[in-house]
Design an enzyme around this catalytic site. Structure first.
Site, PDB file in Angstrom:
ATOM      1  N   ASP A   1       0.816  -1.218   0.000  1.00 44.11           N
ATOM      2  CA  ASP A   1       0.000   0.000   0.000  1.00 44.11           C
ATOM      3  C   ASP A   1       0.845   1.261   0.000  1.00 44.11           C
ATOM      4  O   ASP A   1       0.364   2.342  -0.317  1.00 44.11           O
ATOM      5  CB  ASP A   1      -0.935  -0.008   1.206  1.00 44.11           C
ATOM      6  CG  ASP A   1      -1.942  -1.135   1.053  1.00 44.11           C
ATOM      7  OD1 ASP A   1      -1.571  -2.300   1.329  1.00 44.11           O
ATOM      8  OD2 ASP A   1      -3.059  -0.864   0.594  1.00 44.11           O
TER       9      ASP A   1
ATOM     10  N   ASN B   1       2.231  -3.038   4.114  1.00 41.33           N
ATOM     11  CA  ASN B   1       1.218  -3.901   3.472  1.00 41.33           C
ATOM     12  C   ASN B   1       0.304  -4.463   4.553  1.00 41.33           C
ATOM     13  O   ASN B   1       0.490  -4.206   5.754  1.00 41.33           O
ATOM     14  CB  ASN B   1       1.898  -5.021   2.669  1.00 41.33           C
ATOM     15  CG  ASN B   1       0.915  -5.761   1.766  1.00 41.33           C
ATOM     16  OD1 ASN B   1       0.137  -5.117   1.054  1.00 41.33           O
ATOM     17  ND2 ASN B   1       0.915  -7.078   1.798  1.00 41.33           N
TER      18      ASN B   1
HETATM   19  O1  MRU Z   1      -7.195  -3.364   3.189  1.00 36.19           O
HETATM   20  P1  MRU Z   1      -7.035  -3.752   1.756  1.00 36.19           P
HETATM   21  O2  MRU Z   1      -7.802  -4.959   1.369  1.00 36.19           O
HETATM   22  O3  MRU Z   1      -7.265  -2.578   0.833  1.00 36.19           O
HETATM   23  O4  MRU Z   1      -5.492  -4.119   1.659  1.00 36.19           O
HETATM   24  C1  MRU Z   1      -4.942  -4.532   0.453  1.00 36.19           C
HETATM   25  C2  MRU Z   1      -3.545  -4.919   0.537  1.00 36.19           C
HETATM   26  O5  MRU Z   1      -2.903  -4.896   1.550  1.00 36.19           O
HETATM   27  C3  MRU Z   1      -2.906  -5.254  -0.745  1.00 36.19           C
HETATM   28  O6  MRU Z   1      -1.971  -6.270  -0.619  1.00 36.19           O
HETATM   29  C4  MRU Z   1      -2.257  -3.984  -1.266  1.00 36.19           C
HETATM   30  O7  MRU Z   1      -3.204  -2.945  -1.348  1.00 36.19           O
HETATM   31  C5  MRU Z   1      -1.638  -4.160  -2.573  1.00 36.19           C
HETATM   32  S1  MRU Z   1      -2.866  -4.190  -3.802  1.00 36.19           S
HETATM   33  C6  MRU Z   1      -2.225  -4.517  -5.318  1.00 36.19           C
END
Ligand code: MRU
Length: 373
Positions: free
Chosen positions: A242, A252
């Protein structure tokens, strides 16, 4: 990627300018789409995680600006939309990146040109995301091919966490793009899918999309990865992110750090796949500087699933009265990351390597750093 044989993206524009999305809160039990018609709809969809995953959050926010400008194309309308969307989720930097791109594309235009310009830029952001993910796929494929060459005839076992698949992007995914490309080109690949409590994006979303594409996979409880690594059952880990800092720290989904520790202890390569909009050159020390989202207690105290007779039900799994904590993300220090799979190749998780691979982004951030830094 395909859903029941039909090519599907995670976000699209309807005839009347509304924005279509897949409601990810209903998967894997129901595939349903929703049309968003206002900036409030988009902010809610991001907050409630109908759309989620860093790149898709960015694309959705871009269309949120389009919908906001349709209702009010003034500077005040633009600023309000920017603020409301930015507040929807704090950790994924793609959200701010996309909002800044959108503001830059409309700010100096006459009001009656703004809506069309915004839709154009939002469409470009979506197309760019797809192209970036395909490039990540091509670079990551080489890593999987290298692992395959060491064990002819046997599948390469890739461990992944959360959902960094096509559902988290506009298409292809980041961590999954190399996996889909390997599978499509006949390299035998098998994916260990971390369930990813508390919201189970691995069990619900990654397993769903891998299954629909025919990629062999096994869902594992979150605590299993270390054991598998000790027994030589993981060839490499590929996760999404993220936000990556200028020095290569990786934020992440919660639990990623523990997998990176286990990988380091067992000599398992730990790769992070990311599009360049996920790099935040304004921050260095990920542990100190990245805001970690804390979400509602209900995500921890309850589980939602399908009953044997097909009903979707939510049940409580924690005693009444117990306190719970729900940190959405953690930070894996750069030293635990084997490499960053970007659209410009696999680069080291270091300040020098990131600045060399993305000099225009690094220089842009330096230009607006306060002098003391
Ligand atoms: O809370 P989320 O479901 O939005 O978290 C997503 C993640 O942690 C993903 O691994 C990250 O956003 C990478 S997406 C290509």
């Amino acid at each position: 990627m395909k859903v029941d044989g039909k090519h599907t993206r995670t976000i699209w524009v309807e005839q009347d300018g509304g924005v279509g999305i897949i409601d990810q809160t209903l998967l894997p039990h129901r595939f349903a789409t929703v049309t968003l018609t206002s900036v409030a709809d988009v902010a809610r969809a991001i907050r409630t995680m109908q759309v989620r995953g860093a790149p898709l959050i960015g694309a959705a926010a871009a269309y949120g600006i389009c919908l906001a400008l349709r209702a009010d194309a003034s500077d005040e309308g633009l600023e309000r939309a920017y603020r409301d969307l930015l507040a929807a989720r704090p950790t994924a930097i793609n959200l701010k990146w996309a909002l800044d791109e959108m503001v830059a594309s409309v700010r100096n235009r006459l009001r009656d040109e703004r809506v069309a310009a915004a839709y154009r830029r939002a469409a470009e952001i979506s197309e760019e995301d797809i192209a970036i993910n395909q490039a990540i796929g091509r670079h990551g494929l080489k890593l999987i091919e290298t692992a395959a060459a060491k064990k002819p005839g046997e599948p390469v076992n890739v461990l992944t966490h959360c959902n960094a698949g096509w559902l988290a992007t506009v298409d292809w995914g980041t961590a999954t793009a190399p996996i889909y490309m390997a599978h499509d080109s006949g390299v035998p690949v098998h994916v260990w899918v971390d369930e990813t409590r508390p919201r189970n994006q691995g069990a619900a979303l990654t397993a769903w999309e891998l299954g629909h594409h025919g990629v062999p996979h096994t869902v594992i409880p979150d605590n299993t990865g270390g054991h598998l690594m000790q027994h030589g059952l993981v060839d490499l880990a590929i996760v999404g992110t993220d936000r990556v800092t200028a020095q290569g720290d990786v934020c992440n989904k919660i639990g990623t750090y523990l997998k990176a520790l286990a990988a380091a202890d067992n000599g398992v390569p730990f790769y992070v796949a990311l599009p360049s909009p996920t790099i935040d050159f304004h921050v260095s020390d990920g542990i100190r500087e990245i805001p970690i989202e804390q979400r509602g207690a209900d995500e921890v105290t309850t589980m939602t699933g399908r009953t044997e007779d097909g009903r979707i039900e939510t049940v409580r799994i924690v005693p009444d009265g117990s306190a719970v904590a729900n940190y959405g993300f953690d930070v894996t220090p750069a030293r635990l990351v084997t490499g960053l799979i970007t659209e410009r190749g696999v680069v080291a998780a270091s300040r020098a390597a990131l600045a060399k691979a993305f000099p225009e982004r690094a220089a842009g951030a330096r230009a607006i750093q306060p002098a003391a830094e």
